[in-house]
Motif scaffolding. Structure first.
Motif, PDB file in Angstrom:
ATOM      1  N   SER A 169      86.913 -22.758 -49.044  1.00 51.81           N
ATOM      2  CA  SER A 169      87.027 -23.914 -48.155  1.00 51.81           C
ATOM      3  C   SER A 169      87.056 -23.449 -46.700  1.00 51.81           C
ATOM      4  N   PRO A 170      86.376 -24.169 -45.823  1.00 52.23           N
ATOM      5  CA  PRO A 170      86.360 -23.770 -44.416  1.00 52.23           C
ATOM      6  C   PRO A 170      87.731 -23.952 -43.793  1.00 52.23           C
ATOM      7  N   ARG A 171      88.165 -22.952 -43.055  1.00 57.99           N
ATOM      8  CA  ARG A 171      89.456 -23.023 -42.385  1.00 57.99           C
ATOM      9  C   ARG A 171      89.486 -22.007 -41.260  1.00 57.99           C
ATOM     10  N   SER A 172      90.372 -22.236 -40.346  1.00 59.66           N
ATOM     11  CA  SER A 172      90.492 -21.305 -39.233  1.00 59.66           C
ATOM     12  C   SER A 172      91.621 -20.340 -39.555  1.00 59.66           C
ATOM     13  N   ASP A 173      91.270 -19.222 -40.111  1.00 58.84           N
ATOM     14  CA  ASP A 173      92.236 -18.232 -40.545  1.00 58.84           C
ATOM     15  C   ASP A 173      91.712 -16.862 -40.125  1.00 58.84           C
ATOM     16  N   ALA A 174      92.472 -16.146 -39.359  1.00 58.18           N
ATOM     17  CA  ALA A 174      92.021 -14.845 -38.869  1.00 58.18           C
ATOM     18  C   ALA A 174      91.827 -13.855 -40.004  1.00 58.18           C
ATOM     19  N   TYR A 175      92.574 -14.020 -41.099  1.00 59.41           N
ATOM     20  CA  TYR A 175      92.478 -13.069 -42.199  1.00 59.41           C
ATOM     21  C   TYR A 175      91.222 -13.303 -43.025  1.00 59.41           C
ATOM     22  N   LEU A 176      90.910 -14.544 -43.334  1.00 67.29           N
ATOM     23  CA  LEU A 176      89.722 -14.886 -44.109  1.00 67.29           C
ATOM     24  C   LEU A 176      88.839 -15.754 -43.234  1.00 67.29           C
ATOM     25  N   ASP A 177      87.746 -15.186 -42.754  1.00 66.04           N
ATOM     26  CA  ASP A 177      86.936 -15.915 -41.789  1.00 66.04           C
ATOM     27  C   ASP A 177      85.831 -16.744 -42.417  1.00 66.04           C
ATOM     28  N   GLY A 178      85.745 -16.805 -43.734  1.00 65.96           N
ATOM     29  CA  GLY A 178      84.729 -17.623 -44.374  1.00 65.96           C
ATOM     30  C   GLY A 178      83.395 -16.929 -44.496  1.00 65.96           C
ATOM     31  N   ASP A 179      83.241 -15.764 -43.900  1.00 65.21           N
ATOM     32  CA  ASP A 179      82.018 -14.998 -44.012  1.00 65.21           C
ATOM     33  C   ASP A 179      81.743 -14.715 -45.487  1.00 65.21           C
ATOM     34  N   GLU A 180      80.508 -14.916 -45.910  1.00 63.09           N
ATOM     35  CA  GLU A 180      80.149 -14.810 -47.329  1.00 63.09           C
ATOM     36  C   GLU A 180      80.527 -13.461 -47.936  1.00 63.09           C
ATOM     37  N   ILE A 181      80.278 -12.389 -47.237  1.00 67.37           N
ATOM     38  CA  ILE A 181      80.610 -11.062 -47.765  1.00 67.37           C
ATOM     39  C   ILE A 181      82.119 -10.897 -47.871  1.00 67.37           C
ATOM     40  N   GLN A 182      82.835 -11.371 -46.859  1.00 64.86           N
ATOM     41  CA  GLN A 182      84.296 -11.301 -46.885  1.00 64.86           C
ATOM     42  C   GLN A 182      84.862 -12.090 -48.061  1.00 64.86           C
ATOM     43  N   VAL A 183      84.314 -13.274 -48.296  1.00 63.27           N
ATOM     44  CA  VAL A 183      84.770 -14.108 -49.403  1.00 63.27           C
ATOM     45  C   VAL A 183      84.511 -13.402 -50.728  1.00 63.27           C
ATOM     46  N   LYS A 184      83.325 -12.801 -50.864  1.00 61.82           N
ATOM     47  CA  LYS A 184      83.006 -12.074 -52.102  1.00 61.82           C
ATOM     48  C   LYS A 184      83.977 -10.916 -52.314  1.00 61.82           C
ATOM     49  N   LEU A 185      84.268 -10.186 -51.252  1.00 60.37           N
ATOM     50  CA  LEU A 185      85.200  -9.067 -51.368  1.00 60.37           C
ATOM     51  C   LEU A 185      86.590  -9.565 -51.764  1.00 60.37           C
ATOM     52  N   GLN A 186      87.037 -10.651 -51.149  1.00 65.01           N
ATOM     53  CA  GLN A 186      88.353 -11.187 -51.488  1.00 65.01           C
ATOM     54  C   GLN A 186      88.396 -11.647 -52.948  1.00 65.01           C
ATOM     55  N   LYS A 187      87.322 -12.261 -53.414  1.00 71.52           N
ATOM     56  CA  LYS A 187      87.255 -12.663 -54.824  1.00 71.52           C
ATOM     57  C   LYS A 187      87.311 -11.432 -55.732  1.00 71.52           C
ATOM     58  N   ALA A 188      86.610 -10.390 -55.340  1.00 73.99           N
ATOM     59  CA  ALA A 188      86.618  -9.153 -56.131  1.00 73.99           C
ATOM     60  C   ALA A 188      88.024  -8.563 -56.165  1.00 73.99           C
ATOM     61  N   LEU A 189      88.724  -8.598 -55.039  1.00 71.82           N
ATOM     62  CA  LEU A 189      90.085  -8.065 -54.985  1.00 71.82           C
ATOM     63  C   LEU A 189      91.030  -8.843 -55.899  1.00 71.82           C
ATOM     64  N   LEU A 190      90.770 -10.130 -56.070  1.00 67.59           N
ATOM     65  CA  LEU A 190      91.601 -10.940 -56.956  1.00 67.59           C
ATOM     66  C   LEU A 190      91.426 -10.551 -58.422  1.00 67.59           C
ATOM     67  N   GLU A 191      90.349  -9.856 -58.722  1.00 72.55           N
ATOM     68  CA  GLU A 191      90.098  -9.401 -60.093  1.00 72.55           C
ATOM     69  C   GLU A 191      90.882  -8.127 -60.422  1.00 72.55           C
ATOM     70  N   LEU A 192      91.408  -7.461 -59.412  1.00 72.47           N
ATOM     71  CA  LEU A 192      92.142  -6.211 -59.617  1.00 72.47           C
ATOM     72  C   LEU A 192      93.563  -6.491 -60.091  1.00 72.47           C
ATOM     73  N   THR A 193      94.150  -5.495 -60.751  1.00 72.98           N
ATOM     74  CA  THR A 193      95.578  -5.581 -61.061  1.00 72.98           C
ATOM     75  C   THR A 193      96.348  -5.448 -59.750  1.00 72.98           C
ATOM     76  N   ASP A 194      97.622  -5.807 -59.774  1.00 70.32           N
ATOM     77  CA  ASP A 194      98.444  -5.702 -58.561  1.00 70.32           C
ATOM     78  C   ASP A 194      98.423  -4.278 -58.015  1.00 70.32           C
ATOM     79  N   LYS A 195      98.614  -3.307 -58.897  1.00 70.96           N
ATOM     80  CA  LYS A 195      98.669  -1.915 -58.452  1.00 70.96           C
ATOM     81  C   LYS A 195      97.325  -1.481 -57.873  1.00 70.96           C
ATOM     82  N   GLN A 196      96.236  -1.847 -58.536  1.00 68.96           N
ATOM     83  CA  GLN A 196      94.920  -1.490 -58.018  1.00 68.96           C
ATOM     84  C   GLN A 196      94.690  -2.111 -56.647  1.00 68.96           C
ATOM     85  N   ARG A 197      95.112  -3.361 -56.476  1.00 71.92           N
ATOM     86  CA  ARG A 197      94.930  -4.050 -55.189  1.00 71.92           C
ATOM     87  C   ARG A 197      95.744  -3.362 -54.090  1.00 71.92           C
TER      88      ARG A 197
END
Length: 181
Positions: free
Chosen positions: A108-136
């Motif tokens: 969702s579009p939002r003004s957040d310095a951490y997640l800027d909505g950039d497609e590559i950034q979003v993909k990376l964040q989604k990938a990070l959510l697939e990791l275990t806590d320790k891996q992340r």
């Protein structure tokens, strides 16, 4: 402010409050973003960051200088974040394993310095959510914070060999996710 100056203030109990203010000023934002990468949600990261600094305040007299100041701070923040995630899973108020809400918030579009909505950034964040806590945690400290394995070992209380394996598996999972999505 340099860590050495803060550590010098920690040596005298009468200057603990001043040292804490300097820690807060120097590390508040860094600790927040470290925690944010672990718990993902902004409000959760705020809560965990606040708990982290409360714990730091209560334990200032226990810092002996056996490790670097930032290592001690990051260890507390990491432990608080992981404890928060465990409690959240246990309470099962929102299933942390079900990442649909987090993924939706990333898209969702939002003004957040951490997640800027950039497609590559979003993909990376989604990938990070697939990791275990320790891996992340390990991936974030190595990739984003650019820490050495020895420093991460101090923060996570894990062997360097174990960290290398954890990081390797995290990278493989991320590569696989990015290739397939």
């Amino acid at each position: 402010m340099k860590d050495e100056d803060i550590i010098a203030l920690l040596g005298d109990e009468s200057t603990h409050e001043q040292a804490f203010r300097m820690i807060l000023k120097t590390y508040k934002e860094k600790i927040y973003y470290h925690v944010r990468k672990i718990v993902v949600d902004h409000d959760d990261a705020d809560d965990v960051t606040q708990e982290t600094f409360i714990k730091i305040w209560r334990n200032l007299d226990k810092f002996r200088g056996d490790s670097r100041l930032y290592t001690w701070l990051y260890r507390i923040a990491t432990n608080e974040a992981l404890t928060f995630l465990q409690k959240k899973r246990k309470d099962n108020s929102v299933s942390i394993d079900d990442n649909e809400l987090l993924v939706a918030s990333l898209e969702s579009p939002r003004s957040d310095a951490y997640l800027d909505g950039d497609e590559i950034q979003v993909k990376l964040q989604k990938a990070l959510l697939e990791l275990t806590d320790k891996q992340r945690v390990v991936f974030n400290l190595k990739y984003f914070e650019n820490l050495k394995y020895e420093e991460i070992a101090e923060i996570t209380d894990t062997s360097v060999g174990g960290l290398k394996a954890t990081y390797h598996f995290a990278v493989k999972k991320i590569e696989e996710y990015l290739t397939n999505h």
